[in-house]
Design a protein around this motif. Structure first.
Motif, short mmCIF file in Angstrom:
data_model
loop_
_atom_site.label_atom_id
_atom_site.label_comp_id
_atom_site.label_asym_id
_atom_site.label_seq_id
_atom_site.Cartn_x
_atom_site.Cartn_y
_atom_site.Cartn_z
N GLU A 191 0.83 -1.19 0.00
CA GLU A 191 0.00 0.00 0.00
C GLU A 191 0.88 1.26 0.00
N LYS A 192 0.45 2.26 -0.72
CA LYS A 192 1.14 3.55 -0.72
C LYS A 192 0.71 4.31 0.53
N ASN A 215 5.84 9.80 -2.60
CA ASN A 215 6.95 9.09 -3.21
C ASN A 215 8.24 9.89 -3.10
N GLU A 229 -3.06 5.38 -9.22
CA GLU A 229 -2.63 4.71 -7.99
C GLU A 229 -2.03 5.68 -6.98
N ASN A 265 0.29 8.10 -7.41
CA ASN A 265 1.65 8.59 -7.60
C ASN A 265 1.61 10.05 -8.04
N ASN A 291 11.10 2.10 -1.76
CA ASN A 291 10.55 3.14 -2.62
C ASN A 291 9.69 2.53 -3.72
N ARG A 292 8.63 3.21 -4.08
CA ARG A 292 7.73 2.72 -5.13
C ARG A 292 8.30 2.94 -6.53
#
Length: 238
Positions: free
Chosen positions: A54-55, A59, A105, A107, A181-182
């Motif tokens: 999950e975020k 970011n 999503e 970002n 990190n995503r």
């Protein structure tokens, strides 16, 4: 030095859906494996990789898109919203010219106002904006052999010798790092060159080699001076 930036890789719950969004927004060709092939002004791809994480925070990396005119900026925003993006409030002031959005999503990315001098010599995909120290900017300049094009007030930026997007770091203080990190950088070493020698060169510059966790993995995981993950891809690439 032979290593090159192959791609920016983005973790996604729906890699195919996110690839469709960014292909539609950037106008890049979508290849197999949820990869986007860049335009002629950009020296790296975008890759979207499956992840169930999950975020839970902003970011470490986000993208800046440029605008030729005020109308172009509004057209980009409208296209992003039509594709499934949304407006995002991160405390920006009304007088600031850029528009902050999020992809499907969450970002973050910004559509920069027309006339921005810092991005005047870039592409539509103008900047990879990163939370990071001045030292990590120096590291990546040496790692990729990309010249520093900005070095003021702890902020740094590099750009490929051929032009295209800038990669920038905002200086300290750096926000607490996510467990992973995503978005991360994927590097490649040309066929026939010594991958181990490149790994050792990056370690000498201050990078750390990480445990892959997968036997026979097709990538060597590493971290830069700020602890941000990146990979050296060892499997054959197109």
């Amino acid at each position: 030095m032979s290593i090159t930036l192959h791609a920016l890789s983005v973790d996604a719950k729906d890699p195919a859906g996110l690839a469709r969004f960014w292909a539609g927004l950037l106008g890049w060709e979508r290849a197999d494996g949820n990869e986007l092939l860049p335009d002629e002004k950009t020296p790296f791809r975008l890759r979207f990789l499956p992840s169930d994480v999950e975020k839970d925070r902003a970011n470490q990396i986000h993208f800046h898109l440029t605008s030729e005119t005020p109308e172009h900026q509004q057209e980009t925003v409208a296209r992003a919203l039509e594709l499934g993006g949304r407006h995002l409030d991160i405390g920006q002031r009304p007088e600031e010219g850029h528009i902050v959005l999020a992809d499907p999503e969450g970002n973050e990315f910004c559509v920069i106002e027309a006339g921005n001098k810092f991005l005047a010599d870039t592409a539509f995909f103008g900047e990879v904006a990163s939370d990071g120290t001045r030292e990590v900017g120096y590291f990546w300049s040496k790692a990729l052999d990309w010249p520093l094009v900005w070095d003021q007030n702890e902020e740094t930026a590099i750009q490929a010798p051929t032009g295209g997007p800038k990669v920038a770091w905002g200086g300290g203080p750096v926000a607490p790092k996510a467990p992973k990190n995503r978005i991360h950088l994927d590097l490649v070493v040309p066929a026939g060159d010594d991958v181990d020698a490149e790994v050792e060169r990056l370690i000498a510059l201050g990078a750390t080699r990480l445990e892959s966790g997968q036997e026979g993995a097709a990538a060597i995981p590493m971290a830069d001076l700020d602890g941000n993950e990146f990979c050296i891809l060892t499997a054959p690439r197109e």
